[in-house]
Motif scaffolding. Sequence first.
Motif: not given
Length: 335
Positions: A194-197, A275-279
Motif C-alpha cells: 500500500h502507499p504511504v504518501q 513533489k509528492v511520492g508514494l512509498r
Amino acid sequence: MTSNTQGLDIRVVGGGVIGLTSAIALAEDGHRVRVLSRDAAGGTTSAVAGGLCWPYRIQPYERAVAWSVRSFQVLTALAERPAETGARMVTGTMTATTDRAEDGLAAWYDAVPGLRRARAEELPEGCASGWRARTPLVDMPTHLHYLEQRLAAAGGTVERREVTSLEEAGATADAVVNCSGLGARALVPDPDVHPVQGQLVVVENPGIEEWSVSADAGASDTTYLLPQPYGLVLGGTARENAWSREPDPAVAAAIVARAARRFPELARARVLAHKVGLRPARPAVRLTAERLSGGMPCVHNYGHGGGGVTVAWGCADEVLRMVREVREGRGPVRG
C-alpha cells in the motif's frame, strides 16, 4: 534454461533504485539483464526521495539494518565521486520527541562510524533525543542517472514498457526479479502492499549545510531539512493509504512552517518545486524466491516503504545470492 556455468537471461521488473541496483549486481556478476519499467527512472518514486541513508519505515528491522549497513558502505565509497554518483557525506542530526533507546536500530548505531548521542544544545526545541552522524545524502536524480549508466556499462539494458504479469515478463528468460514496488499490489497480486504518501517542498537554500530529521515512529507529519545541490528539501508527510500524487497547498504551507520554526529565514525562501511520492509500504519487505505458476524462478524484492535508497545495495546482494542458487540448481528455496 541456460547452462549452470553461464550467466542467466534475467528480467528485472521495475526501474527505481531497488530495480536498478538489483540489475547492476546481476549484470556485474555476468548475467544478461534487461530491466522492464513503465516509467523512466526520473518518473519513479525513487526520484522524489529525499535521499538520506538511514532506516525509515521499513520492517523487519533486523534484516533492514543489515541491508542498510551494506548500502552505507557502498554509498560512502560512491561519495568520493559526488558529481558523478550523486552521493555525498553530510553531517546531520536524527531527532525524536521521545527517547529512541529502544527503537530497534542498535546495530545501525553501532555500525555508523562516528555516530554519537546528540547533546542537549544540539537538539531542536521539543526534541527529547537524537543522534549526530555523518552519513550519505544522495541527490536522487543524479544517482538514478549514474545507476542507469553503470548498468549499461555492465551490459544491461532498460526497456520502457508496461508489465502485465510476471510470467509474461519472464517468458523468454531464465528468471525474473520482481522489483515493482507499489505495482506489486496488482502484479503479484499482493494486497499487503500500500502507499504511504510523502509530500515535500524544495526551496532555495539560504546556507544550511547540515541535514536534520525529526520523525517519530508512526507519525503522519515529519520535519526534515536535506541540503541538496538543487535546493533545500523540506518535508514531510507519511500518509497511509493516500494515493494522490498532487501536492496539497495547505500541506506544503505546513511543511514550510515547521521548517521555519527551526530556521526563520526559510519562511521567506523562494519555493523551487513541490513533489509528492508514494512509498511502497508493506508490513515487511518481501525478499524471497519462489517458482511462478509455469515454473519460472522469481525473486521478489519489494515493499521497502521509506527505506528504498537506504537498503537497496544490501537487498541487491541478497537477490544475487538467490539467483546464484537458481543457476546452481539449488533454488528457489523459499516460497
